[in-house]
Design a protein around this motif. Structure first.
Motif, PDB file in Angstrom:
ATOM      1  N   TYR A   1       0.808  -1.219   0.000  1.00 26.70           N
ATOM      2  CA  TYR A   1       0.000   0.000   0.000  1.00 26.70           C
ATOM      3  C   TYR A   1       0.844   1.274   0.000  1.00 26.70           C
ATOM      4  O   TYR A   1       0.360   2.343  -0.388  1.00 26.70           O
ATOM      5  CB  TYR A   1      -0.894   0.085   1.252  1.00 26.70           C
ATOM      6  CG  TYR A   1      -1.548  -1.191   1.703  1.00 26.70           C
ATOM      7  CD1 TYR A   1      -2.497  -1.827   0.913  1.00 26.70           C
ATOM      8  CD2 TYR A   1      -1.229  -1.757   2.938  1.00 26.70           C
ATOM      9  CE1 TYR A   1      -3.111  -2.988   1.332  1.00 26.70           C
ATOM     10  CE2 TYR A   1      -1.841  -2.919   3.374  1.00 26.70           C
ATOM     11  CZ  TYR A   1      -2.774  -3.540   2.563  1.00 26.70           C
ATOM     12  OH  TYR A   1      -3.378  -4.698   2.990  1.00 26.70           O
ATOM     13  N   THR A   2       2.056   1.169   0.493  1.00 26.60           N
ATOM     14  CA  THR A   2       2.851   2.341   0.848  1.00 26.60           C
ATOM     15  C   THR A   2       4.295   2.135   0.421  1.00 26.60           C
ATOM     16  O   THR A   2       4.838   1.042   0.588  1.00 26.60           O
ATOM     17  CB  THR A   2       2.792   2.549   2.384  1.00 26.60           C
ATOM     18  OG1 THR A   2       1.457   2.917   2.755  1.00 26.60           O
ATOM     19  CG2 THR A   2       3.743   3.622   2.853  1.00 26.60           C
ATOM     20  N   THR A   3       4.917   3.181  -0.117  1.00 26.96           N
ATOM     21  CA  THR A   3       6.352   3.126  -0.398  1.00 26.96           C
ATOM     22  C   THR A   3       7.110   3.268   0.918  1.00 26.96           C
ATOM     23  O   THR A   3       6.919   4.247   1.648  1.00 26.96           O
ATOM     24  CB  THR A   3       6.763   4.248  -1.358  1.00 26.96           C
ATOM     25  OG1 THR A   3       6.053   4.075  -2.590  1.00 26.96           O
ATOM     26  CG2 THR A   3       8.262   4.223  -1.629  1.00 26.96           C
ATOM     27  N   VAL A   4       7.944   2.294   1.222  1.00 28.49           N
ATOM     28  CA  VAL A   4       8.671   2.270   2.495  1.00 28.49           C
ATOM     29  C   VAL A   4      10.050   2.897   2.319  1.00 28.49           C
ATOM     30  O   VAL A   4      10.802   2.544   1.404  1.00 28.49           O
ATOM     31  CB  VAL A   4       8.794   0.820   3.025  1.00 28.49           C
ATOM     32  CG1 VAL A   4       9.669   0.770   4.271  1.00 28.49           C
ATOM     33  CG2 VAL A   4       7.412   0.265   3.327  1.00 28.49           C
TER      34      VAL A   4
ATOM     35  N   CYS B   1      -0.736   5.421   3.399  1.00 34.63           N
ATOM     36  CA  CYS B   1      -0.138   6.728   3.129  1.00 34.63           C
ATOM     37  C   CYS B   1       0.819   6.585   1.945  1.00 34.63           C
ATOM     38  O   CYS B   1       1.350   5.503   1.678  1.00 34.63           O
ATOM     39  CB  CYS B   1       0.605   7.217   4.369  1.00 34.63           C
ATOM     40  SG  CYS B   1       1.066   8.963   4.340  1.00 34.63           S
ATOM     41  N   ASP B   2       1.065   7.690   1.219  1.00 37.04           N
ATOM     42  CA  ASP B   2       1.917   7.612   0.031  1.00 37.04           C
ATOM     43  C   ASP B   2       3.244   6.939   0.355  1.00 37.04           C
ATOM     44  O   ASP B   2       3.674   6.017  -0.330  1.00 37.04           O
ATOM     45  CB  ASP B   2       2.194   9.009  -0.521  1.00 37.04           C
ATOM     46  CG  ASP B   2       0.944   9.723  -0.970  1.00 37.04           C
ATOM     47  OD1 ASP B   2       0.007   9.043  -1.441  1.00 37.04           O
ATOM     48  OD2 ASP B   2       0.896  10.960  -0.859  1.00 37.04           O
ATOM     49  N   ARG B   3       3.906   7.448   1.397  1.00 32.45           N
ATOM     50  CA  ARG B   3       5.177   6.894   1.851  1.00 32.45           C
ATOM     51  C   ARG B   3       5.250   6.986   3.366  1.00 32.45           C
ATOM     52  O   ARG B   3       4.602   7.833   3.976  1.00 32.45           O
ATOM     53  CB  ARG B   3       6.375   7.652   1.243  1.00 32.45           C
ATOM     54  CG  ARG B   3       6.385   7.687  -0.261  1.00 32.45           C
ATOM     55  CD  ARG B   3       7.648   8.320  -0.821  1.00 32.45           C
ATOM     56  NE  ARG B   3       7.501   8.537  -2.261  1.00 32.45           N
ATOM     57  CZ  ARG B   3       8.473   8.907  -3.079  1.00 32.45           C
ATOM     58  NH1 ARG B   3       9.696   9.101  -2.601  1.00 32.45           N
ATOM     59  NH2 ARG B   3       8.256   9.086  -4.369  1.00 32.45           N
ATOM     60  N   LEU B   4       6.060   6.128   3.955  1.00 32.08           N
ATOM     61  CA  LEU B   4       6.374   6.201   5.383  1.00 32.08           C
ATOM     62  C   LEU B   4       7.872   6.011   5.526  1.00 32.08           C
ATOM     63  O   LEU B   4       8.435   5.068   4.963  1.00 32.08           O
ATOM     64  CB  LEU B   4       5.630   5.122   6.178  1.00 32.08           C
ATOM     65  CG  LEU B   4       4.092   5.180   6.159  1.00 32.08           C
ATOM     66  CD1 LEU B   4       3.516   3.995   6.915  1.00 32.08           C
ATOM     67  CD2 LEU B   4       3.568   6.492   6.745  1.00 32.08           C
TER      68      LEU B   4
END
Length: 306
Positions: free
Chosen positions: A11-14, A231-234
């Motif tokens: 879901y999210t770019t880490v 979220c977009d990124r975390l």
């Protein structure tokens, strides 16, 4: 069953919040980000001894330039093991000087260029002051993309979006810290003020068609990360990344678009007034700048002593 880290990546770019090359190589994030505090920790690692020496040799006695050279050398190493971008920070002591911030950002990009690293793989980190946001707006016009950091308030987020910055880093954990201390109570799950802040910003951006990336930062526990899945990124510390990698169980997408507020366009006076009305945002921004400035000074002192 896959780990929670692998599920989060759906879901999210880490992004790895560290300058530790070995941790990044092990945990395989897409992007990585550093700051003066993380670079100071990296400077104590044997792997970076040669970088420290070379940074000093090429700086002609300029401690600030030596710090920039060291930051870029660390950034180049990290880029060798990630597919995405490295975020490198402008000296926090320039946070209230637009022109000085522009000069330092261009210097960092120039140093990366000397290492054969194109600007498309670099984000310049700048504190989310009014002056910093104005510098970022100009840099974006020049094709230098930015990461606006030390972001605690909705006013900062709204101003950054209107300036067309590439990415913002709202600080979840430091917001949580402030409210926990101010109110004398703990917060968990969706009631966490840091989680609520990032969720509000995310929905506002999506509702108004902003392309600015929302990258939650500064996490204290896995619960905060899980609440912001989607979220977009975390950007996450190696310790918490490892905990996610070691933890099984479902991690559903928690953050969805929808319900965002109408667009706000802030002039300087309105921005400063809204910041003044937000005690948490004002205090944490000032504190964050001071802390990064002290670590910058320590790093400069270390490089000057070599």
């Amino acid at each position: 069953m896959t780990s929670k880290l692998e599920q989060l990546k759906q879901y999210t770019t880490v992004v790895a919040d560290t300058g530790d090359f070995d941790a990044i190589a092990r945990l395989k994030p897409v992007d990585a980000t550093t700051n003066p505090s993380l670079l100071l920790k990296a400077a104590a690692l044997p792997r970076y001894t040669e970088h420290l020496a070379r940074a000093t040799e090429g700086a002609r006695g300029d401690a600030g330039l030596a710090c920039d050279r060291f930051a870029v050398a660390v950034g180049k190493d990290i880029l060798g093991v990630i597919p995405g971008r490295i975020s490198t920070e402008v000296d926090a002591r320039l946070s209230f000087d637009t022109e000085a911030t522009l000069d330092r950002a261009r210097r960092l990009i120039g140093l990366y260029d000397e290492h054969g690293v194109g600007r498309e793989r670099v984000l310049i980190k700048i504190a989310s002051t009014w002056e910093g946001i104005r510098a970022a707006e100009q840099l974006e016009r020049e094709g230098i993309q930015t990461n606006l950091t030390l972001l605690f308030s909705f006013a900062q987020a709204a101003a950054c979006a209107d300036a067309g910055v590439f990415l913002i880093s709202p600080f979840v954990g430091r917001i949580y810290d402030w409210y926990k201390k101010a109110n004398g109570r703990d917060y968990v799950g969706a009631e966490d003020p840091g989680v609520q802040s990032v969720s509000r910003i995310y929905r506002y951006y999506k509702a108004n068609g902003y392309e600015t990336v929302v990258m939650g930062a500064s996490f204290r526990n896995l619960g905060q990360i899980e609440q912001l899945a989607g979220c977009d990124r975390l950007t996450i510390s190696p310790d918490l990344l490892q905990q996610l990698a070691d933890t099984q169980g479902d991690l559903p997408r928690a953050l969805q678009a929808g319900g965002g507020e109408a667009r706000q366009v802030l002039d300087e006076g309105t921005f400063r007034w809204q910041m003044n009305e937000d005690a948490m945002g004002t205090e944490k921004l000032a504190e964050g700048i001071r802390l990064f400035a002290r670590d910058q000074e320590k790093l400069e002192a270390l490089l000057s002593s070599l």
